[in-house]
Design a protein around this motif. Structure first.
Motif, mmCIF file in Angstrom:
data_model
loop_
_atom_site.group_PDB
_atom_site.id
_atom_site.type_symbol
_atom_site.label_atom_id
_atom_site.label_comp_id
_atom_site.label_asym_id
_atom_site.label_seq_id
_atom_site.Cartn_x
_atom_site.Cartn_y
_atom_site.Cartn_z
ATOM 1 N N ALA A 114 75.438 -99.498 65.833
ATOM 2 C CA ALA A 114 76.165 -100.764 65.679
ATOM 3 C C ALA A 114 75.228 -101.921 65.396
ATOM 4 O O ALA A 114 75.505 -102.794 64.565
ATOM 5 C CB ALA A 114 77.000 -101.037 66.937
ATOM 6 N N PHE A 115 74.064 -101.943 66.087
ATOM 7 C CA PHE A 115 73.090 -103.014 65.880
ATOM 8 C C PHE A 115 72.547 -102.986 64.464
ATOM 9 O O PHE A 115 72.417 -104.011 63.804
ATOM 10 C CB PHE A 115 71.948 -102.863 66.882
ATOM 11 C CG PHE A 115 70.865 -103.894 66.716
ATOM 12 C CD1 PHE A 115 71.022 -105.167 67.196
ATOM 13 C CD2 PHE A 115 69.689 -103.574 66.033
ATOM 14 C CE1 PHE A 115 70.024 -106.127 67.026
ATOM 15 C CE2 PHE A 115 68.689 -104.515 65.865
ATOM 16 C CZ PHE A 115 68.863 -105.797 66.369
ATOM 17 N N GLN A 116 72.226 -101.795 63.954
ATOM 18 C CA GLN A 116 71.701 -101.659 62.589
ATOM 19 C C GLN A 116 72.737 -102.080 61.572
ATOM 20 O O GLN A 116 72.425 -102.723 60.568
ATOM 21 C CB GLN A 116 71.249 -100.220 62.352
ATOM 22 C CG GLN A 116 70.649 -99.982 60.976
ATOM 23 C CD GLN A 116 69.342 -100.746 60.792
ATOM 24 O OE1 GLN A 116 68.718 -101.176 61.769
ATOM 25 N NE2 GLN A 116 68.936 -100.951 59.557
ATOM 26 N N ALA A 117 74.016 -101.726 61.835
ATOM 27 C CA ALA A 117 75.091 -102.102 60.894
ATOM 28 C C ALA A 117 75.258 -103.618 60.861
ATOM 29 O O ALA A 117 75.502 -104.203 59.797
ATOM 30 C CB ALA A 117 76.395 -101.423 61.320
ATOM 31 N N ALA A 118 75.109 -104.265 62.021
ATOM 32 C CA ALA A 118 75.237 -105.724 62.074
ATOM 33 C C ALA A 118 74.068 -106.418 61.414
ATOM 34 O O ALA A 118 74.197 -107.476 60.826
ATOM 35 C CB ALA A 118 75.336 -106.175 63.548
ATOM 36 N N ALA A 119 72.878 -105.812 61.487
ATOM 37 C CA ALA A 119 71.677 -106.374 60.866
ATOM 38 C C ALA A 119 71.728 -106.257 59.399
ATOM 39 O O ALA A 119 71.849 -106.861 58.560
ATOM 40 C CB ALA A 119 70.448 -105.658 61.373
ATOM 41 N N LYS A 130 49.440 -104.873 61.732
ATOM 42 C CA LYS A 130 48.859 -103.703 61.063
ATOM 43 C C LYS A 130 49.809 -102.512 61.119
ATOM 44 O O LYS A 130 49.933 -101.745 60.154
ATOM 45 C CB LYS A 130 47.519 -103.356 61.724
ATOM 46 C CG LYS A 130 46.812 -102.165 61.106
ATOM 47 C CD LYS A 130 45.495 -101.900 61.810
ATOM 48 C CE LYS A 130 44.803 -100.676 61.220
ATOM 49 N NZ LYS A 130 43.518 -100.395 61.923
ATOM 50 N N ASP A 131 50.484 -102.321 62.267
ATOM 51 C CA ASP A 131 51.354 -101.153 62.468
ATOM 52 C C ASP A 131 52.807 -101.408 62.082
ATOM 53 O O ASP A 131 53.631 -100.498 62.154
ATOM 54 C CB ASP A 131 51.303 -100.718 63.944
ATOM 55 C CG ASP A 131 49.906 -100.254 64.348
ATOM 56 O OD1 ASP A 131 49.160 -99.847 63.443
ATOM 57 O OD2 ASP A 131 49.586 -100.309 65.543
ATOM 58 N N TYR A 132 53.137 -102.651 61.687
ATOM 59 C CA TYR A 132 54.537 -102.997 61.469
ATOM 60 C C TYR A 132 55.193 -102.137 60.396
ATOM 61 O O TYR A 132 56.301 -101.627 60.588
ATOM 62 C CB TYR A 132 54.656 -104.471 61.084
ATOM 63 C CG TYR A 132 56.064 -104.882 60.717
ATOM 64 C CD1 TYR A 132 57.014 -105.123 61.700
ATOM 65 C CD2 TYR A 132 56.454 -105.012 59.377
ATOM 66 C CE1 TYR A 132 58.300 -105.495 61.365
ATOM 67 C CE2 TYR A 132 57.742 -105.371 59.040
ATOM 68 C CZ TYR A 132 58.654 -105.616 60.041
ATOM 69 O OH TYR A 132 59.942 -105.967 59.706
ATOM 70 N N GLY A 133 54.518 -101.957 59.264
ATOM 71 C CA GLY A 133 55.107 -101.195 58.160
ATOM 72 C C GLY A 133 55.464 -99.777 58.562
ATOM 73 O O GLY A 133 56.571 -99.296 58.302
ATOM 74 N N GLN A 134 54.529 -99.094 59.225
ATOM 75 C CA GLN A 134 54.767 -97.722 59.649
ATOM 76 C C GLN A 134 55.874 -97.664 60.702
ATOM 77 O O GLN A 134 56.754 -96.801 60.647
ATOM 78 C CB GLN A 134 53.485 -97.123 60.216
ATOM 79 C CG GLN A 134 53.627 -95.658 60.638
ATOM 80 C CD GLN A 134 52.327 -95.085 61.167
ATOM 81 O OE1 GLN A 134 51.298 -95.738 61.105
ATOM 82 N NE2 GLN A 134 52.376 -93.871 61.689
ATOM 83 N N ILE A 178 70.221 -90.848 63.619
ATOM 84 C CA ILE A 178 71.274 -91.096 64.617
ATOM 85 C C ILE A 178 72.627 -91.261 63.938
ATOM 86 O O ILE A 178 73.655 -90.743 64.403
ATOM 87 C CB ILE A 178 70.926 -92.346 65.447
ATOM 88 C CG1 ILE A 178 69.735 -92.043 66.360
ATOM 89 C CG2 ILE A 178 72.125 -92.816 66.269
ATOM 90 C CD1 ILE A 178 69.198 -93.253 67.093
ATOM 91 N N ARG A 179 72.640 -91.977 62.807
ATOM 92 C CA ARG A 179 73.904 -92.165 62.076
ATOM 93 C C ARG A 179 74.455 -90.824 61.599
ATOM 94 O O ARG A 179 75.669 -90.587 61.652
ATOM 95 C CB ARG A 179 73.678 -93.113 60.899
ATOM 96 C CG ARG A 179 74.972 -93.471 60.166
ATOM 97 C CD ARG A 179 74.732 -94.423 59.017
ATOM 98 N NE ARG A 179 74.284 -95.721 59.501
ATOM 99 C CZ ARG A 179 73.110 -96.258 59.236
ATOM 100 N NH1 ARG A 179 72.235 -95.587 58.503
ATOM 101 N NH2 ARG A 179 72.785 -97.447 59.704
ATOM 102 N N ILE A 228 63.688 -96.910 60.563
ATOM 103 C CA ILE A 228 64.736 -96.649 59.561
ATOM 104 C C ILE A 228 65.111 -95.170 59.560
ATOM 105 O O ILE A 228 66.302 -94.809 59.516
ATOM 106 C CB ILE A 228 64.250 -97.088 58.164
ATOM 107 C CG1 ILE A 228 64.139 -98.620 58.104
ATOM 108 C CG2 ILE A 228 65.197 -96.578 57.074
ATOM 109 C CD1 ILE A 228 63.533 -99.136 56.826
ATOM 110 N N LEU A 229 64.099 -94.302 59.615
ATOM 111 C CA LEU A 229 64.366 -92.861 59.628
ATOM 112 C C LEU A 229 65.120 -92.452 60.894
ATOM 113 O O LEU A 229 66.056 -91.644 60.842
ATOM 114 C CB LEU A 229 63.047 -92.087 59.534
ATOM 115 C CG LEU A 229 62.276 -92.224 58.211
ATOM 116 C CD1 LEU A 229 60.922 -91.528 58.315
ATOM 117 C CD2 LEU A 229 63.083 -91.641 57.058
ATOM 118 N N ALA A 230 64.727 -93.026 62.034
ATOM 119 C CA ALA A 230 65.389 -92.692 63.293
ATOM 120 C C ALA A 230 66.846 -93.135 63.292
ATOM 121 O O ALA A 230 67.744 -92.396 63.720
ATOM 122 C CB ALA A 230 64.634 -93.346 64.459
#
Length: 295
Positions: free
Chosen positions: A290-295, A245-249, A261-262, A255-257
């Motif tokens: 780095a983790f987000q860039a790899a994902a 139920k909370d996954y989308g939010q 940071i970037r 993504i915003l966080a």
């Protein structure tokens, strides 16, 4: 005042059409290795025995409506070409955005194969002929024909595009419909469809959600252990629904966080400040980026 009724857009043209194979554009070739595969041989044998049951799917070219792009059915078209056939009966899709143009070879999902067998039998093809065409034991055809009997439509829909062992469906039939749906959702969430996983779900199911009470104790488990598994399974189901139920939010916030940071790390002055006054925080921010860039 009655709200205007929304129109559902059709996915295909109303009638299948016969198309010259030379007018169908292919975005890749079928390799010699694929032509030697078991699946290729089964499809070729099926076409020989009972003809083309599932027509290939094409989309009209945007610039030339007399030209087509093949969306689904590369092996079927290749087999027809190898046999020297000049035309193929195809379904014409009205929208090609949902297709990947078969960049990957995918096996026929279990339920799709079940529906193909039912369609062939409805056309008058005998079980023996189908078994010969698919090069399998006739008992396998009979099992696949009755594959989803006793399974609710919602669970079938959840598993229709998945490669699920036949024995897993036998385990699902031991559950009542509401539990079948929960089991199918759990399998999809874990991408796990093995018979052992299905049996563990059945073992952790409350008695009132079983079609028939357990005839014997699960090997290696006492009644108290089974009761504990049932309780933990129910708790896990509730937690899974809360997370779903909370996954989308939560995903949006993440993504915003990460974007924030970037932006911080792209500013040299901020990086110098963090390095000087918050040396523990800076490496963690860099790991996130780095983790987000790899994902």
């Amino acid at each position: 005042m009655t709200a205007p009724r929304s129109k559902v857009r059709m996915a295909f043209e109303r009638a299948s059409i016969r198309i010259p194979i030379s007018e169908i554009g292919l975005l890749r070739d079928v390799s010699p290795a694929i032509r030697k595969s078991k699946k290729y041989g089964q499809i070729a044998a099926t076409i020989t025995e009972v003809g083309l049951i599932e027509p290939p799917v094409v989309a009209r070219d945007g610039r030339n409506p007399n030209r087509y792009h093949l969306l689904d059915g590369y092996l079927r078209i290749d087999i027809l070409k190898e046999r020297g056939q000049q035309e193929a009966v195809c379904l014409v899709a009205l929208d090609d955005e949902g297709f990947t143009y078969n960049k990957k070879i995918s096996r026929l999902a279990t339920i799709q194969e079940h529906r193909m067998i039912l369609k062939a039998i409805k056309k008058g093809v005998s079980e023996e002929r189908l078994a010969r065409a698919l090069n399998v034991n006739i008992n396998s055809i009979r099992h696949k024909r009755t594959l989803v009997e006793g399974i609710c439509p919602e669970a079938v829909d959840l598993l229709k595009d998945r490669h699920v062992p036949i024995a897993t469906f036998a385990e699902l039939k031991r559950l009542k419909p509401i539990r079948q749906i929960e089991a199918a959702m759990a399998m999809n969430a874990m991408s796990k469809y093995s018979v052992s996983y299905a049996k563990s779900i059945v073992a952790a199911t409350r008695k009132d959600l079983l079609v028939q009470p357990r005839q014997k104790q699960v090997r290696g488990l006492a009644e108290a252990q089974i009761a504990t598994m049932e309780h933990e399974s129910a708790t896990l189901d509730r937690e899974f629904k809360i997370i779903e139920k909370d996954y989308g939010q939560d995903h949006l916030i993440l993504i915003l966080a990460v974007g924030y940071i970037r932006a911080l790390l792209s500013n040299a002055r901020v990086v110098r400040y963090l390095a000087q006054y918050h040396p523990v925080v800076l490496p963690e921010f860099q790991k996130v980026e780095a983790f987000q860039a790899a994902a």
